[in-house]
Design an enzyme around this catalytic site. Structure first.
Site, PDB file in Angstrom:
ATOM      1  N   ASN A   7     -43.039  45.945   5.661  1.00 12.93           N
ATOM      2  CA  ASN A   7     -43.798  45.693   4.320  1.00 12.93           C
ATOM      3  C   ASN A   7     -42.505  45.120   3.472  1.00 12.93           C
ATOM      4  O   ASN A   7     -41.826  45.988   2.814  1.00 12.93           O
ATOM      5  CB  ASN A   7     -44.423  46.721   3.669  1.00 12.93           C
ATOM      6  CG  ASN A   7     -44.897  46.566   2.415  1.00 12.93           C
ATOM      7  OD1 ASN A   7     -45.004  45.414   1.820  1.00 12.93           O
ATOM      8  ND2 ASN A   7     -45.220  47.844   1.777  1.00 12.93           N
ATOM      9  N   LYS A   9     -42.801  43.977   0.409  1.00 13.04           N
ATOM     10  CA  LYS A   9     -43.012  44.294  -0.975  1.00 13.04           C
ATOM     11  C   LYS A   9     -42.623  43.022  -1.771  1.00 13.04           C
ATOM     12  O   LYS A   9     -42.692  41.748  -1.192  1.00 13.04           O
ATOM     13  CB  LYS A   9     -42.354  45.478  -1.440  1.00 13.04           C
ATOM     14  CG  LYS A   9     -42.414  46.649  -0.354  1.00 13.04           C
ATOM     15  CD  LYS A   9     -41.830  47.898  -1.237  1.00 13.04           C
ATOM     16  CE  LYS A   9     -42.110  49.096  -0.162  1.00 13.04           C
ATOM     17  NZ  LYS A   9     -42.035  50.281  -0.702  1.00 13.04           N
ATOM     18  N   HIS A  92     -51.987  50.618  -0.377  1.00 13.11           N
ATOM     19  CA  HIS A  92     -50.684  50.798  -0.622  1.00 13.11           C
ATOM     20  C   HIS A  92     -50.350  51.796  -1.792  1.00 13.11           C
ATOM     21  O   HIS A  92     -51.039  51.717  -2.752  1.00 13.11           O
ATOM     22  CB  HIS A  92     -49.547  50.142  -0.416  1.00 13.11           C
ATOM     23  CG  HIS A  92     -48.131  50.377  -0.241  1.00 13.11           C
ATOM     24  ND1 HIS A  92     -47.443  50.730  -1.475  1.00 13.11           N
ATOM     25  CD2 HIS A  92     -47.178  50.248   0.732  1.00 13.11           C
ATOM     26  CE1 HIS A  92     -46.226  51.143  -0.818  1.00 13.11           C
ATOM     27  NE2 HIS A  92     -46.251  50.822   0.387  1.00 13.11           N
ATOM     28  N   GLU A  94     -48.194  52.027  -3.952  1.00 19.90           N
ATOM     29  CA  GLU A  94     -47.792  51.350  -5.065  1.00 19.90           C
ATOM     30  C   GLU A  94     -49.157  50.488  -5.939  1.00 19.90           C
ATOM     31  O   GLU A  94     -48.969  50.298  -7.096  1.00 19.90           O
ATOM     32  CB  GLU A  94     -46.529  50.289  -4.822  1.00 19.90           C
ATOM     33  CG  GLU A  94     -45.315  50.951  -4.511  1.00 19.90           C
ATOM     34  CD  GLU A  94     -44.506  50.347  -3.346  1.00 19.90           C
ATOM     35  OE1 GLU A  94     -44.691  48.915  -3.052  1.00 19.90           O
ATOM     36  OE2 GLU A  94     -43.601  51.239  -3.011  1.00 19.90           O
ATOM     37  N   GLU A 164     -48.645  57.562   4.723  1.00 20.47           N
ATOM     38  CA  GLU A 164     -47.400  57.345   3.899  1.00 20.47           C
ATOM     39  C   GLU A 164     -47.168  58.474   2.998  1.00 20.47           C
ATOM     40  O   GLU A 164     -47.944  58.133   1.756  1.00 20.47           O
ATOM     41  CB  GLU A 164     -47.345  55.755   3.353  1.00 20.47           C
ATOM     42  CG  GLU A 164     -47.326  55.009   4.258  1.00 20.47           C
ATOM     43  CD  GLU A 164     -46.920  53.674   3.857  1.00 20.47           C
ATOM     44  OE1 GLU A 164     -45.704  53.186   4.459  1.00 20.47           O
ATOM     45  OE2 GLU A 164     -47.037  52.953   2.875  1.00 20.47           O
ATOM     46  N   GLY A 170     -39.519  55.008  -0.360  1.00 16.52           N
ATOM     47  CA  GLY A 170     -38.280  54.432  -1.071  1.00 16.52           C
ATOM     48  C   GLY A 170     -37.521  55.652  -1.691  1.00 16.52           C
ATOM     49  O   GLY A 170     -36.556  55.141  -2.145  1.00 16.52           O
ATOM     50  N   SER A 210     -39.428  56.121   4.201  1.00 14.02           N
ATOM     51  CA  SER A 210     -38.104  56.069   4.592  1.00 14.02           C
ATOM     52  C   SER A 210     -38.188  56.239   6.252  1.00 14.02           C
ATOM     53  O   SER A 210     -37.046  57.079   6.356  1.00 14.02           O
ATOM     54  CB  SER A 210     -37.495  57.358   3.799  1.00 14.02           C
ATOM     55  OG  SER A 210     -37.585  57.117   2.477  1.00 14.02           O
ATOM     56  N   GLY A 231     -40.662  49.900   4.879  1.00  8.04           N
ATOM     57  CA  GLY A 231     -40.345  49.122   3.676  1.00  8.04           C
ATOM     58  C   GLY A 231     -38.884  48.714   3.868  1.00  8.04           C
ATOM     59  O   GLY A 231     -38.469  47.665   4.151  1.00  8.04           O
TER      60      GLY A 231
END
Ligand code: PEP
Length: 247
Positions: A7, A9, A92, A94, A164, A170, A210, A231
């Site tokens: 991903n 992003k 996701h 985010e 996730e 992250g 992560s 990510g």
């Protein structure tokens, strides 16, 4: 199905994205799992064309919750599919946190993505406070019931789940293999209750948060972890390739 999905992003210009996709294409010839890269909308057509004779599939990171029409700035599932992309990442954390995507919006997006021939990588997971309160199971259950357990068994065949934990995305904090395995097994159990054991066994459940070239092998060794949604480590070819090799 085993899978490693990236991903990107909101990273990489078109030229940088093409350079990374080219490097991956040259290295990934006969992978031992499905490989997907999620890129910004604006890269999709170019990257999908570049990868058309490669085993690497391309994913959008989002799609609109409306079919078409006067929704300035939005990108529909049909448009995504028309680029050659095969997958769409939805739900996701985010998108949920910064763009207020709730269960109902994600239900619409998932329906539209599937109806337009996309496969969906549907993300679920709890925030730190929920984990600390021991509520992770009820959170993922509500997310599944709220947005995807309305799907038919036929539609479900085109859904991949990605667990996730938001506190691990992250942040450099990874769920331990034990924590991840425990909730993956719980999630598979929920799928079994809804669609039956055979379907649950065939469902791909990725871990994300992560996950990197150092911890991937340990996570992927868990029986209910079918692969990873990556990510940061997906932005560097050698790291992403090492994760694919670990699967
Ligand atoms: C993600 O955003 O899907 C993700 C897993 O990010 P990272 O690997 O950077 O934690």
């Amino acid at each position: 199905m085993k899978m490693v999905a990236g991903n990107w992003k909101m990273n990489k210009t078109l030229q940088e994205g093409v350079a990374l996709a080219t490097e991956l294409k040259e290295a990934v010839k006969n992978p031992n799992c499905a490989v997907v890269i999620g890129t910004p909308f604006i890269h999709l057509a170019t990257v999908a064309e570049l990868l058309k004779d490669s085993p690497i599939a391309v994913a959008a990171e989002n799609c609109a919750d409306k079919e078409k029409g006067a929704y300035t700035g939005e990108v529909s599932a049909a448009m995504v599919r028309s680029t050659g992309a095969e997958y769409c990442i939805l739900g996701h954390s985010e998108r949920r946190a910064y763009y207020h995507e709730d269960y109902a919006i994600l239900r619409e997006k998932t329906q539209l993505a599937l109806a337009n021939g996309l496969k969906v990588i549907f993300c679920i997971g709890e925030v730190k406070e929920e984990r600390e309160a021991g509520k992770q199971n009820e959170v993922v259950k509500a997310q599944l019931e709220g947005s995807v357990f309305n799907l038919t068994a036929e539609e479900w065949k085109n859904v991949v789940l990605a667990y996730e934990p938001v506190w691990a995305i992250g942040t450099g904090l990874t769920a331990t293999p034990e924590q991840a395995q425990e909730i993956h097994a719980y999630i598979r159990g929920l799928v079994a209750q809804r669609y039956g054991q055979e379907v649950a066994d065939a469902t791909t459940i990725l871990y994300g948060g992560s996950c990197n070239e150092k911890n991937a092998a340990e996570l992927f060794a868990c029986p209910d972890i079918d692969g990873g949604l990556i990510g940061g480590a997906a932005l560097v070819a050698e790291k992403f390739l090492a994760i694919i090799a670990a699967r």
